[in-house]
Design an enzyme around this catalytic site. Structure first.
Site, PDB file in Angstrom:
ATOM      1  N   LYS A  36       0.840  -1.196   0.000  1.00 32.36           N
ATOM      2  CA  LYS A  36       0.000   0.000   0.000  1.00 32.36           C
ATOM      3  C   LYS A  36       0.880   1.253   0.000  1.00 32.36           C
ATOM      4  O   LYS A  36       2.068   1.196   0.324  1.00 32.36           O
ATOM      5  CB  LYS A  36      -0.924   0.001   1.215  1.00 32.36           C
ATOM      6  CG  LYS A  36      -0.179   0.072   2.553  1.00 32.36           C
ATOM      7  CD  LYS A  36      -1.131   0.011   3.713  1.00 32.36           C
ATOM      8  CE  LYS A  36      -0.369   0.107   5.047  1.00 32.36           C
ATOM      9  NZ  LYS A  36      -1.273   0.099   6.212  1.00 32.36           N
ATOM     10  N   ARG A 130     -10.504   0.432  14.663  1.00 33.14           N
ATOM     11  CA  ARG A 130     -10.614   1.077  13.347  1.00 33.14           C
ATOM     12  C   ARG A 130     -11.719   0.352  12.577  1.00 33.14           C
ATOM     13  O   ARG A 130     -12.758   0.055  13.136  1.00 33.14           O
ATOM     14  CB  ARG A 130      -9.266   1.036  12.624  1.00 33.14           C
ATOM     15  CG  ARG A 130      -8.156   1.746  13.402  1.00 33.14           C
ATOM     16  CD  ARG A 130      -6.908   2.010  12.591  1.00 33.14           C
ATOM     17  NE  ARG A 130      -6.448   0.876  11.813  1.00 33.14           N
ATOM     18  CZ  ARG A 130      -5.212   0.771  11.310  1.00 33.14           C
ATOM     19  NH1 ARG A 130      -4.342   1.728  11.512  1.00 33.14           N
ATOM     20  NH2 ARG A 130      -4.854  -0.293  10.607  1.00 33.14           N
ATOM     21  N   TYR A 260      15.443  30.530   6.665  1.00 40.36           N
ATOM     22  CA  TYR A 260      14.433  31.424   7.227  1.00 40.36           C
ATOM     23  C   TYR A 260      14.530  31.515   8.749  1.00 40.36           C
ATOM     24  O   TYR A 260      14.705  30.519   9.440  1.00 40.36           O
ATOM     25  CB  TYR A 260      13.035  30.946   6.850  1.00 40.36           C
ATOM     26  CG  TYR A 260      12.730  31.017   5.371  1.00 40.36           C
ATOM     27  CD1 TYR A 260      12.679  32.247   4.721  1.00 40.36           C
ATOM     28  CD2 TYR A 260      12.487  29.861   4.645  1.00 40.36           C
ATOM     29  CE1 TYR A 260      12.401  32.319   3.359  1.00 40.36           C
ATOM     30  CE2 TYR A 260      12.203  29.918   3.281  1.00 40.36           C
ATOM     31  CZ  TYR A 260      12.165  31.149   2.648  1.00 40.36           C
ATOM     32  OH  TYR A 260      11.889  31.220   1.308  1.00 40.36           O
ATOM     33  N   MET A 308      10.970  24.682   1.450  1.00 38.42           N
ATOM     34  CA  MET A 308      10.145  23.869   0.559  1.00 38.42           C
ATOM     35  C   MET A 308      10.975  23.064  -0.440  1.00 38.42           C
ATOM     36  O   MET A 308      10.645  21.922  -0.764  1.00 38.42           O
ATOM     37  CB  MET A 308       9.162  24.764  -0.204  1.00 38.42           C
ATOM     38  CG  MET A 308       8.180  23.986  -1.072  1.00 38.42           C
ATOM     39  SD  MET A 308       7.066  25.057  -2.009  1.00 38.42           S
ATOM     40  CE  MET A 308       6.164  25.861  -0.682  1.00 38.42           C
TER      41      MET A 308
END
Length: 369
Positions: A36, A130, A260, A308
């Site tokens: 998966k 679940r 940053y 990013m």
């Protein structure tokens, strides 16, 4: 031949090795390789082929779309797909001989009404909370499935659940609950040939949870599901190496702010190397200032914030040049950081580190042996 600027290199020999090691730990149980989420970020088609060649019996995915992708690639091994939206269509999956996980009555009826004769595996909730039928719903689900089976609308090939890995006592309580579910299914007239509860952790440490088949996900990729045992401790080889070519190296004086917010300032005159991977490619921003990187055989840390598209590494006075490879993680046996090192740096788990990769990364496949 030049390597991609951003590369996730998968060692398929390591995948095959891990399949063999895991099979050696599960006795007579059959093995389902879970592919998966793009095979946990490793590439579903390539990993599936390697796993089948190494002797896996089944493939497991979440979505029908994932299963159909494997069929479109020519993979004809048995596949189970187990999580479906309320409006999901089942005709294509049935036509492609994909087993369907089913866990409630309305879903069972929709599968029975689809074209063709479906092969289903009923999911029960034994304590994970679940999807899966709760115990009070087992009997109605099993009786309805038996009725559909007698009418030729479907066949029940499997019964399954999932361990919560919440400790030995909880695991054994779930084993007992699953045994009750098996007894209820048999008394309702079902005879599922496949009964499975354990994933990698249960397969390795809860022998009573193996039943006739185990689903192996994270272990396939050479990663450990345990906090107290490494991949090497389990005899597994991490299959994925993530690297990028350095695109800039420049000298910076003491006190230079990096990335940053200037969370990092150079303590002395130094060299700054720029790695073209960022959170847009799945590199966790939470690992800012902490993520380990290997360049030319030496390890460093991310300097400042992950952006990013890029992050910076302070390499001091070491000889580092544009084009050198920065390895974020791979097989620690080769001297590079591990996926687990990045998981710790980002306060998460190894599963998330590998499955989140994407963006501009290119996947390649190689054999180390």
């Amino acid at each position: 031949m030049s390597r991609p600027l951003r590369e996730a290199r998968v060692d398929l020999d390591a995948v095959a090795h891990n399949i063999r090691v895991l099979r050696g730990n599960i006795g007579d149980a059959r093995l389902m390789t879970v592919v998966k989420s793009r095979a946990y970020g490793h590439g579903a088609v390539a990993v599936s082929r390697a796993a089948i060649a190494a002797g896996t019996d089944w493939l497991g995915v979440v979505d029908i779309a994932e299963a159909l992708e494997l069929r479109a690639a020519g993979i004809d091994a048995p596949i189970l797909a187990w999580l479906h939206g309320p409006e999901a269509g089942f005709d294509d999956a049935i036509a492609a001989d994909i087993d369907l996980g089913v866990h409630y009555l309305q879903q069972l009826d929709r599968v029975a009404d689809a074209a063709g004769t479906a092969s289903v595996q009923l999911k029960v909730d034994t304590g994970l909370g679940r999807n899966g039928a709760v115990e009070s719903d087992w009997r109605p689900l099993f009786e309805a499935a038996a009725e559909h089976e007698r009418a030729g609308r479907l066949r029940v090939r499997g019964l399954w659940s999932h361990l919560a890995n919440a400790g030995e006592g909880e695991d054994l309580a779930q084993v007992a609950a699953f045994e009750r579910a098996i007894a209820d299914a048999l008394s309702a007239g079902l005879t599922p040939e496949l009964r499975h509860l354990a994933a990698t952790a249960g397969a390795l440490r809860v022998p009573s949870a193996r039943f006739g088949l185990v689903r192996v996900g994270i272990g396939t990729y050479g990663l450990s599901p345990f906090d107290d045992a490494s991949s090497a401790d389990l005899g597994l080889r991490p299959a994925l190496e993530l690297s990028a070519g350095i695109v800039s190296v420049k000298r910076a004086p003491a006190g230079t702010g990096v990335s940053y917010g200037f969370d990092y300032r150079t303590p002395v005159e130094t060299s700054l190397a720029l790695v073209p991977l960022g959170y847009g490619d799945g590199i966790p921003r939470q690992a800012s200032g902490r993520g380990p990187v290997s360049i030319n055989g030496r390890q460093y840390r991310v300097a400042g914030r992950v952006a990013m598209d890029q992050f910076v590494v302070d390499v001091g006075d070491d000889e580092v040049a544009v084009g050198d490879r920065a390895v974020l993680f791979g097989d620690p046996g080769t001297g590079v950081p591990s996926v687990d090192d990045w998981a710790r740096a980002a306060d998460t788990i190894n599963y998330e580190i590998v499955t989140r990769l994407g963006g501009r990364i290119e996947w390649t496949y190689a054999a180390r042996d």
